[in-house]
Design a protein around this motif. Structure first.
Motif, PDB file in Angstrom:
ATOM      1  N   VAL A 144       0.846  -1.181   0.000  1.00 32.74           N
ATOM      2  CA  VAL A 144       0.000   0.000   0.000  1.00 32.74           C
ATOM      3  C   VAL A 144       0.883   1.233   0.000  1.00 32.74           C
ATOM      4  O   VAL A 144       1.809   1.356   0.789  1.00 32.74           O
ATOM      5  CB  VAL A 144      -0.933   0.020   1.226  1.00 32.74           C
ATOM      6  N   ALA A 145       0.608   2.164  -0.915  1.00 31.61           N
ATOM      7  CA  ALA A 145       1.409   3.365  -1.026  1.00 31.61           C
ATOM      8  C   ALA A 145       1.270   4.230   0.222  1.00 31.61           C
ATOM      9  O   ALA A 145       0.226   4.258   0.865  1.00 31.61           O
ATOM     10  CB  ALA A 145       0.983   4.157  -2.264  1.00 31.61           C
ATOM     11  N   ALA A 146       2.360   4.935   0.561  1.00 35.51           N
ATOM     12  CA  ALA A 146       2.313   5.844   1.704  1.00 35.51           C
ATOM     13  C   ALA A 146       1.497   7.070   1.330  1.00 35.51           C
ATOM     14  O   ALA A 146       1.711   7.672   0.281  1.00 35.51           O
ATOM     15  CB  ALA A 146       3.730   6.251   2.101  1.00 35.51           C
ATOM     16  N   GLY A 147       0.562   7.427   2.165  1.00 35.49           N
ATOM     17  CA  GLY A 147      -0.281   8.582   1.899  1.00 35.49           C
ATOM     18  C   GLY A 147      -1.416   8.637   2.891  1.00 35.49           C
ATOM     19  O   GLY A 147      -1.463   7.869   3.856  1.00 35.49           O
ATOM     20  N   LEU A 148      -2.341   9.558   2.662  1.00 34.65           N
ATOM     21  CA  LEU A 148      -3.515   9.702   3.513  1.00 34.65           C
ATOM     22  C   LEU A 148      -4.612   8.772   3.019  1.00 34.65           C
ATOM     23  O   LEU A 148      -5.093   8.912   1.892  1.00 34.65           O
ATOM     24  CB  LEU A 148      -4.003  11.152   3.497  1.00 34.65           C
ATOM     25  N   ARG A 149      -4.976   7.824   3.837  1.00 32.63           N
ATOM     26  CA  ARG A 149      -5.986   6.850   3.444  1.00 32.63           C
ATOM     27  C   ARG A 149      -7.367   7.499   3.466  1.00 32.63           C
ATOM     28  O   ARG A 149      -7.785   8.074   4.458  1.00 32.63           O
ATOM     29  CB  ARG A 149      -5.969   5.653   4.384  1.00 32.63           C
ATOM     30  N   ARG A 150      -8.067   7.432   2.349  1.00 32.58           N
ATOM     31  CA  ARG A 150      -9.415   8.000   2.282  1.00 32.58           C
ATOM     32  C   ARG A 150     -10.317   7.337   3.327  1.00 32.58           C
ATOM     33  O   ARG A 150     -10.232   6.141   3.569  1.00 32.58           O
ATOM     34  CB  ARG A 150     -10.013   7.802   0.890  1.00 32.58           C
ATOM     35  N   GLY A 151     -11.171   8.153   3.932  1.00 34.73           N
ATOM     36  CA  GLY A 151     -12.096   7.632   4.931  1.00 34.73           C
ATOM     37  C   GLY A 151     -11.499   7.508   6.311  1.00 34.73           C
ATOM     38  O   GLY A 151     -12.091   6.868   7.178  1.00 34.73           O
ATOM     39  N   SER A 152     -10.336   8.129   6.542  1.00 34.26           N
ATOM     40  CA  SER A 152      -9.662   7.981   7.832  1.00 34.26           C
ATOM     41  C   SER A 152      -9.662   9.292   8.612  1.00 34.26           C
ATOM     42  O   SER A 152      -9.899  10.371   8.057  1.00 34.26           O
ATOM     43  CB  SER A 152      -8.221   7.506   7.626  1.00 34.26           C
ATOM     44  N   VAL A 153      -9.387   9.178   9.904  1.00 38.90           N
ATOM     45  CA  VAL A 153      -9.197  10.332  10.779  1.00 38.90           C
ATOM     46  C   VAL A 153      -7.749  10.322  11.236  1.00 38.90           C
ATOM     47  O   VAL A 153      -7.254   9.316  11.745  1.00 38.90           O
ATOM     48  CB  VAL A 153     -10.139  10.292  12.001  1.00 38.90           C
ATOM     49  N   VAL A 154      -7.060  11.449  11.049  1.00 47.66           N
ATOM     50  CA  VAL A 154      -5.663  11.589  11.424  1.00 47.66           C
ATOM     51  C   VAL A 154      -5.573  12.632  12.535  1.00 47.66           C
ATOM     52  O   VAL A 154      -6.043  13.760  12.378  1.00 47.66           O
ATOM     53  CB  VAL A 154      -4.794  12.022  10.224  1.00 47.66           C
ATOM     54  N   GLY A 155      -4.979  12.267  13.665  1.00 44.35           N
ATOM     55  CA  GLY A 155      -4.787  13.194  14.762  1.00 44.35           C
ATOM     56  C   GLY A 155      -3.393  13.790  14.720  1.00 44.35           C
ATOM     57  O   GLY A 155      -2.413  13.074  14.508  1.00 44.35           O
ATOM     58  N   VAL A 156      -3.304  15.109  14.899  1.00 46.60           N
ATOM     59  CA  VAL A 156      -2.014  15.800  14.934  1.00 46.60           C
ATOM     60  C   VAL A 156      -1.957  16.617  16.214  1.00 46.60           C
ATOM     61  O   VAL A 156      -2.873  17.395  16.501  1.00 46.60           O
ATOM     62  CB  VAL A 156      -1.834  16.730  13.719  1.00 46.60           C
ATOM     63  N   ALA A 157      -0.900  16.438  17.001  1.00 43.70           N
ATOM     64  CA  ALA A 157      -0.799  17.145  18.275  1.00 43.70           C
ATOM     65  C   ALA A 157       0.648  17.516  18.531  1.00 43.70           C
ATOM     66  O   ALA A 157       1.567  17.077  17.840  1.00 43.70           O
ATOM     67  CB  ALA A 157      -1.342  16.277  19.416  1.00 43.70           C
ATOM     68  N   GLY A 158       0.855  18.344  19.555  1.00 43.65           N
ATOM     69  CA  GLY A 158       2.199  18.751  19.930  1.00 43.65           C
ATOM     70  C   GLY A 158       2.218  20.200  20.362  1.00 43.65           C
ATOM     71  O   GLY A 158       1.371  20.998  19.961  1.00 43.65           O
ATOM     72  N   HIS A 159       3.189  20.549  21.193  1.00 41.49           N
ATOM     73  CA  HIS A 159       3.262  21.918  21.699  1.00 41.49           C
ATOM     74  C   HIS A 159       3.681  22.895  20.615  1.00 41.49           C
ATOM     75  O   HIS A 159       3.162  24.005  20.510  1.00 41.49           O
ATOM     76  CB  HIS A 159       4.254  21.996  22.861  1.00 41.49           C
ATOM     77  N   ASP A 160       4.621  22.531  19.781  1.00 43.75           N
ATOM     78  CA  ASP A 160       5.152  23.428  18.762  1.00 43.75           C
ATOM     79  C   ASP A 160       5.366  22.638  17.482  1.00 43.75           C
ATOM     80  O   ASP A 160       6.116  21.675  17.468  1.00 43.75           O
ATOM     81  CB  ASP A 160       6.474  24.043  19.239  1.00 43.75           C
ATOM     82  N   GLY A 161       4.711  23.038  16.427  1.00 46.25           N
ATOM     83  CA  GLY A 161       4.882  22.369  15.144  1.00 46.25           C
ATOM     84  C   GLY A 161       3.676  21.597  14.666  1.00 46.25           C
ATOM     85  O   GLY A 161       3.647  21.146  13.509  1.00 46.25           O
ATOM     86  N   ALA A 162       2.645  21.419  15.506  1.00 43.99           N
ATOM     87  CA  ALA A 162       1.482  20.640  15.094  1.00 43.99           C
ATOM     88  C   ALA A 162       0.737  21.309  13.940  1.00 43.99           C
ATOM     89  O   ALA A 162       0.308  20.650  12.996  1.00 43.99           O
ATOM     90  CB  ALA A 162       0.536  20.436  16.278  1.00 43.99           C
ATOM     91  N   THR A 163       0.589  22.630  14.002  1.00 39.92           N
ATOM     92  CA  THR A 163      -0.107  23.333  12.928  1.00 39.92           C
ATOM     93  C   THR A 163       0.648  23.201  11.616  1.00 39.92           C
ATOM     94  O   THR A 163       0.063  22.945  10.563  1.00 39.92           O
ATOM     95  CB  THR A 163      -0.281  24.815  13.285  1.00 39.92           C
ATOM     96  N   THR A 164       1.970  23.383  11.662  1.00 42.92           N
ATOM     97  CA  THR A 164       2.781  23.253  10.455  1.00 42.92           C
ATOM     98  C   THR A 164       2.674  21.850   9.886  1.00 42.92           C
ATOM     99  O   THR A 164       2.581  21.658   8.664  1.00 42.92           O
ATOM    100  CB  THR A 164       4.251  23.582  10.761  1.00 42.92           C
ATOM    101  N   LEU A 165       2.678  20.846  10.746  1.00 37.75           N
ATOM    102  CA  LEU A 165       2.566  19.466  10.293  1.00 37.75           C
ATOM    103  C   LEU A 165       1.211  19.225   9.630  1.00 37.75           C
ATOM    104  O   LEU A 165       1.132  18.542   8.599  1.00 37.75           O
ATOM    105  CB  LEU A 165       2.770  18.519  11.469  1.00 37.75           C
ATOM    106  N   ALA A 166       0.141  19.785  10.197  1.00 37.14           N
ATOM    107  CA  ALA A 166      -1.186  19.632   9.595  1.00 37.14           C
ATOM    108  C   ALA A 166      -1.244  20.285   8.212  1.00 37.14           C
ATOM    109  O   ALA A 166      -1.824  19.734   7.269  1.00 37.14           O
ATOM    110  CB  ALA A 166      -2.249  20.231  10.515  1.00 37.14           C
ATOM    111  N   LEU A 167      -0.634  21.455   8.079  1.00 33.78           N
ATOM    112  CA  LEU A 167      -0.570  22.116   6.775  1.00 33.78           C
ATOM    113  C   LEU A 167       0.191  21.262   5.768  1.00 33.78           C
ATOM    114  O   LEU A 167      -0.210  21.134   4.608  1.00 33.78           O
ATOM    115  CB  LEU A 167       0.100  23.483   6.911  1.00 33.78           C
ATOM    116  N   ALA A 168       1.304  20.676   6.216  1.00 32.85           N
ATOM    117  CA  ALA A 168       2.115  19.842   5.329  1.00 32.85           C
ATOM    118  C   ALA A 168       1.353  18.595   4.885  1.00 32.85           C
ATOM    119  O   ALA A 168       1.510  18.124   3.753  1.00 32.85           O
ATOM    120  CB  ALA A 168       3.418  19.451   6.019  1.00 32.85           C
ATOM    121  N   LEU A 169       0.521  18.042   5.774  1.00 32.32           N
ATOM    122  CA  LEU A 169      -0.282  16.872   5.406  1.00 32.32           C
ATOM    123  C   LEU A 169      -1.247  17.201   4.272  1.00 32.32           C
ATOM    124  O   LEU A 169      -1.489  16.385   3.384  1.00 32.32           O
ATOM    125  CB  LEU A 169      -1.074  16.381   6.617  1.00 32.32           C
TER     126      LEU A 169
END
Length: 233
Positions: A31-56
């Motif tokens: 299975v190719a690496a990527g965002l699986r359709r129909g899924s929920v992805v959680g992103v957390a962290g004190h510093d960098g979580a917003t940037t990581l969500a944008l990158a996703l």
């Protein structure tokens, strides 16, 4: 019901994000690496979580998908564009806290990626409904929790399990020397966990962002980029 190939069920991501989303054996085989359709992805962290969500969300928008952002007033769009986000395929919605879950449910029907921050976490019932709706519609719901960007109030965690959980456990900016200079890059250590082949937690070090403003994997001299975590007990 038409049959969808595995690669059609995965939204492509930026090369620097792929190591975070490679599932372990046996579920991730082939299975190719990527965002699986129909899924929920959680992103957390004190510093960098917003940037990581944008990158996703950047990879899907560059491949023709549309992304909606809800309840994230601190986003920096100039930095988002440098990360690779196609701003021509982005919609920003700012609903009231009371209407946020209803708005997210509507957006899941129309967008491939919905990135949302909840100042007050939805109830477990609302979370299950949104999860089921994303699964039915084939959308990816990215939930930003923790203290995003190091500013604002901490956002409470998603009350139910997510398929992928990404947590920025450590981050360090470089570029300021003796109180002078320019921020050039941020090294961030991201812990990856979740379900469906992601149960074996691992850690990946990223430039988030790198000197060019984009995401890149930190290449250590030993070549060891991904560090599996050992579970005790």
């Amino acid at each position: 019901r038409p049959v969808a190939l595995a690669e059609q069920r995965v939204l492509p991501v930026l090369p620097g994000i792929e190591p975070l989303l490679v599932a372990g054996e046996p579920h991730g085989a082939g299975v190719a690496a990527g965002l699986r359709r129909g899924s929920v992805v959680g992103v957390a962290g004190h510093d960098g979580a917003t940037t990581l969500a944008l990158a996703l969300a950047a990879g899907p928008t560059r491949s023709g998908s549309w992304a909606a952002f809800v309840g994230l007033p601190e986003l920096g769009w100039a930095a988002a564009e440098e990360l690779g986000l196609d701003l021509g395929r982005v919609v920003v919605v700012r609903p009231s806290d009371q209407a946020r879950a209803t708005v997210v449910a509507a957006l899941v029907d129309a967008f491939d990626v919905v990135v949302v921050g909840f100042d007050g976490a939805p109830s477990a019932t609302e979370a299950r409904r949104l999860t089921a709706r994303a699964r039915e519609r084939g959308s990816v719901l990215v939930v930003v929790g923790g203290r995003t960007g190091g500013v604002g109030r901490p956002r409470r965690a998603w009350p139910t399990a997510t398929e992928v959980e990404l947590t920025v456990v450590e981050s360090t900016w470089k570029g300021l020397d003796d109180g002078a200079g320019h921020l050039r890059q941020r090294r961030a250590l991201v812990e990856v966990g979740g379900r469906r082949g992601m149960q074996r937690a691992k850690r990946v070090e990223l430039l988030l962002p790198g000197p060019s403003g984009q995401v890149a994997v930190v290449e250590e001299p030993s070549g060891a980029v991904v560090t599996p975590l050992r579970r005790v007990g």
